[in-house]
Write a protein that holds these residues in place. Sequence first.
Motif, PDB file in Angstrom:
ATOM      1  N   LEU A  50       1.452   9.831   4.445  1.00 33.84           N
ATOM      2  CA  LEU A  50       1.607   8.396   4.232  1.00 33.84           C
ATOM      3  C   LEU A  50       2.127   7.702   5.489  1.00 33.84           C
ATOM      4  O   LEU A  50       1.675   6.607   5.834  1.00 33.84           O
ATOM      5  CB  LEU A  50       2.563   8.138   3.067  1.00 33.84           C
ATOM      6  CG  LEU A  50       2.046   8.397   1.657  1.00 33.84           C
ATOM      7  CD1 LEU A  50       3.128   8.077   0.633  1.00 33.84           C
ATOM      8  CD2 LEU A  50       0.793   7.590   1.367  1.00 33.84           C
ATOM      9  N   VAL A  51       3.076   8.338   6.167  1.00 29.49           N
ATOM     10  CA  VAL A  51       3.607   7.756   7.400  1.00 29.49           C
ATOM     11  C   VAL A  51       2.494   7.605   8.438  1.00 29.49           C
ATOM     12  O   VAL A  51       2.352   6.554   9.076  1.00 29.49           O
ATOM     13  CB  VAL A  51       4.756   8.622   7.955  1.00 29.49           C
ATOM     14  CG1 VAL A  51       5.198   8.089   9.326  1.00 29.49           C
ATOM     15  CG2 VAL A  51       5.937   8.638   6.999  1.00 29.49           C
ATOM     16  N   LEU A 105      -1.715  13.835  -1.461  1.00 31.15           N
ATOM     17  CA  LEU A 105      -1.295  12.607  -2.128  1.00 31.15           C
ATOM     18  C   LEU A 105      -1.590  12.669  -3.619  1.00 31.15           C
ATOM     19  O   LEU A 105      -2.585  13.256  -4.050  1.00 31.15           O
ATOM     20  CB  LEU A 105      -2.012  11.398  -1.521  1.00 31.15           C
ATOM     21  CG  LEU A 105      -1.844  11.182  -0.013  1.00 31.15           C
ATOM     22  CD1 LEU A 105      -2.556   9.904   0.403  1.00 31.15           C
ATOM     23  CD2 LEU A 105      -0.380  11.148   0.380  1.00 31.15           C
ATOM     24  N   ALA A 106      -0.739  12.027  -4.403  1.00 29.81           N
ATOM     25  CA  ALA A 106      -0.957  11.930  -5.837  1.00 29.81           C
ATOM     26  C   ALA A 106      -2.190  11.083  -6.117  1.00 29.81           C
ATOM     27  O   ALA A 106      -2.500  10.167  -5.346  1.00 29.81           O
ATOM     28  CB  ALA A 106       0.269  11.321  -6.514  1.00 29.81           C
ATOM     29  N   PRO A 107      -2.912  11.357  -7.219  1.00 26.84           N
ATOM     30  CA  PRO A 107      -4.139  10.611  -7.516  1.00 26.84           C
ATOM     31  C   PRO A 107      -3.949   9.099  -7.548  1.00 26.84           C
ATOM     32  O   PRO A 107      -4.825   8.353  -7.073  1.00 26.84           O
ATOM     33  CB  PRO A 107      -4.551  11.160  -8.885  1.00 26.84           C
ATOM     34  CG  PRO A 107      -4.000  12.552  -8.909  1.00 26.84           C
ATOM     35  CD  PRO A 107      -2.690  12.461  -8.167  1.00 26.84           C
ATOM     36  N   TYR A 108      -2.836   8.617  -8.091  1.00 29.63           N
ATOM     37  CA  TYR A 108      -2.652   7.158  -8.162  1.00 29.63           C
ATOM     38  C   TYR A 108      -2.422   6.569  -6.772  1.00 29.63           C
ATOM     39  O   TYR A 108      -2.799   5.419  -6.506  1.00 29.63           O
ATOM     40  CB  TYR A 108      -1.497   6.803  -9.105  1.00 29.63           C
ATOM     41  CG  TYR A 108      -0.121   7.232  -8.647  1.00 29.63           C
ATOM     42  CD1 TYR A 108       0.674   6.379  -7.880  1.00 29.63           C
ATOM     43  CD2 TYR A 108       0.394   8.477  -8.987  1.00 29.63           C
ATOM     44  CE1 TYR A 108       1.933   6.766  -7.464  1.00 29.63           C
ATOM     45  CE2 TYR A 108       1.655   8.873  -8.571  1.00 29.63           C
ATOM     46  CZ  TYR A 108       2.413   8.022  -7.815  1.00 29.63           C
ATOM     47  OH  TYR A 108       3.668   8.411  -7.398  1.00 29.63           O
ATOM     48  N   VAL A 109      -1.828   7.344  -5.872  1.00 29.51           N
ATOM     49  CA  VAL A 109      -1.659   6.879  -4.490  1.00 29.51           C
ATOM     50  C   VAL A 109      -3.003   6.865  -3.773  1.00 29.51           C
ATOM     51  O   VAL A 109      -3.319   5.949  -3.017  1.00 29.51           O
ATOM     52  CB  VAL A 109      -0.647   7.768  -3.735  1.00 29.51           C
ATOM     53  CG1 VAL A 109      -0.502   7.300  -2.280  1.00 29.51           C
ATOM     54  CG2 VAL A 109       0.708   7.743  -4.423  1.00 29.51           C
ATOM     55  N   VAL A 110      -3.824   7.896  -4.026  1.00 29.82           N
ATOM     56  CA  VAL A 110      -5.161   7.962  -3.430  1.00 29.82           C
ATOM     57  C   VAL A 110      -5.994   6.768  -3.858  1.00 29.82           C
ATOM     58  O   VAL A 110      -6.677   6.136  -3.042  1.00 29.82           O
ATOM     59  CB  VAL A 110      -5.866   9.275  -3.826  1.00 29.82           C
ATOM     60  CG1 VAL A 110      -7.323   9.263  -3.373  1.00 29.82           C
ATOM     61  CG2 VAL A 110      -5.139  10.462  -3.222  1.00 29.82           C
ATOM     62  N   ALA A 111      -5.944   6.426  -5.151  1.00 30.79           N
ATOM     63  CA  ALA A 111      -6.715   5.282  -5.650  1.00 30.79           C
ATOM     64  C   ALA A 111      -6.272   3.998  -4.964  1.00 30.79           C
ATOM     65  O   ALA A 111      -7.099   3.155  -4.581  1.00 30.79           O
ATOM     66  CB  ALA A 111      -6.552   5.164  -7.160  1.00 30.79           C
ATOM     67  N   THR A 135       0.812  -1.214   0.000  1.00 29.44           N
ATOM     68  CA  THR A 135       0.000   0.000   0.000  1.00 29.44           C
ATOM     69  C   THR A 135       0.842   1.259   0.000  1.00 29.44           C
ATOM     70  O   THR A 135       0.458   2.264  -0.592  1.00 29.44           O
ATOM     71  CB  THR A 135      -0.941   0.009   1.229  1.00 29.44           C
ATOM     72  OG1 THR A 135      -1.637  -1.225   1.301  1.00 29.44           O
ATOM     73  CG2 THR A 135      -1.943   1.154   1.126  1.00 29.44           C
ATOM     74  N   PHE A 136       2.008   1.213   0.653  1.00 32.22           N
ATOM     75  CA  PHE A 136       2.834   2.405   0.798  1.00 32.22           C
ATOM     76  C   PHE A 136       4.284   2.156   0.369  1.00 32.22           C
ATOM     77  O   PHE A 136       5.218   2.429   1.121  1.00 32.22           O
ATOM     78  CB  PHE A 136       2.822   2.885   2.250  1.00 32.22           C
ATOM     79  CG  PHE A 136       1.441   3.115   2.805  1.00 32.22           C
ATOM     80  CD1 PHE A 136       0.744   4.268   2.488  1.00 32.22           C
ATOM     81  CD2 PHE A 136       0.853   2.191   3.645  1.00 32.22           C
ATOM     82  CE1 PHE A 136      -0.521   4.480   2.990  1.00 32.22           C
ATOM     83  CE2 PHE A 136      -0.416   2.400   4.156  1.00 32.22           C
ATOM     84  CZ  PHE A 136      -1.113   3.559   3.822  1.00 32.22           C
TER      85      PHE A 136
END
Length: 218
Positions: A135-136, A158-164, A113-114
């Motif tokens: 994220l931390v 957060l970047a959109p792809y990280v949010v998804a 996930t991270f």
Amino acid sequence: MTIEAELRAARVRYGPLEALHGVDLTFPAGRVSVLIGRNGAGRTTALRALAGAVPLSAGRCLWQDRDVSALAAYRRARLGLAFVPAEHAVFGSLTVAENLGAGARADAEVAQTFPELLPLFERRAETLSGGQQQLVALCRAMLRRPRLLVLDEPDRGLAPYVVARLHRRLLEIAQEGRTVVLAAQTLPETLGAAGVVHVLHRGRVAFSGEPGELPLSE
């Protein structure tokens, strides 16, 4: 439908200002619930009341059919509630590894996930960007495997792809039987499978229902 937690006729005051005006909010067990609304709508206050970070001036907070209105935030945390505020949720003087705790480097939650955190483990949190700090904080909460995960605008910075990817993981957590409650300004498309949406407006509940029932104006 089993209810994990509720706010009943909940009121919260900040001095002379009442931020919540007797709201009723239910959060189904094993589902993702989303509180949406503009800034000042009361979303953050509702989450803080659920987590025990602010006291109720009236009404009740129930968790697993138990009245926890007078239970301190740290005691709710010990019972399995994890709360991630929108800001200032990390220990800046500690490294990422120290924030996350022993064993985090090898945990699948981090890798899947991270993964962005893996090269940052030896850096102090105060040297990270706002999104990296978020994220931390999110990772630390999720590594605890809480029964009730409460997140205030978790996609901030957060970047959109990280949010998804994050939203996909939150839905998986709910499928595992745990409960997620989060705040957002609007309902993200990637959370269309959420169980319940509550719309707050000026400290009151304007709508409660399933995502497909949400008025188009929202």
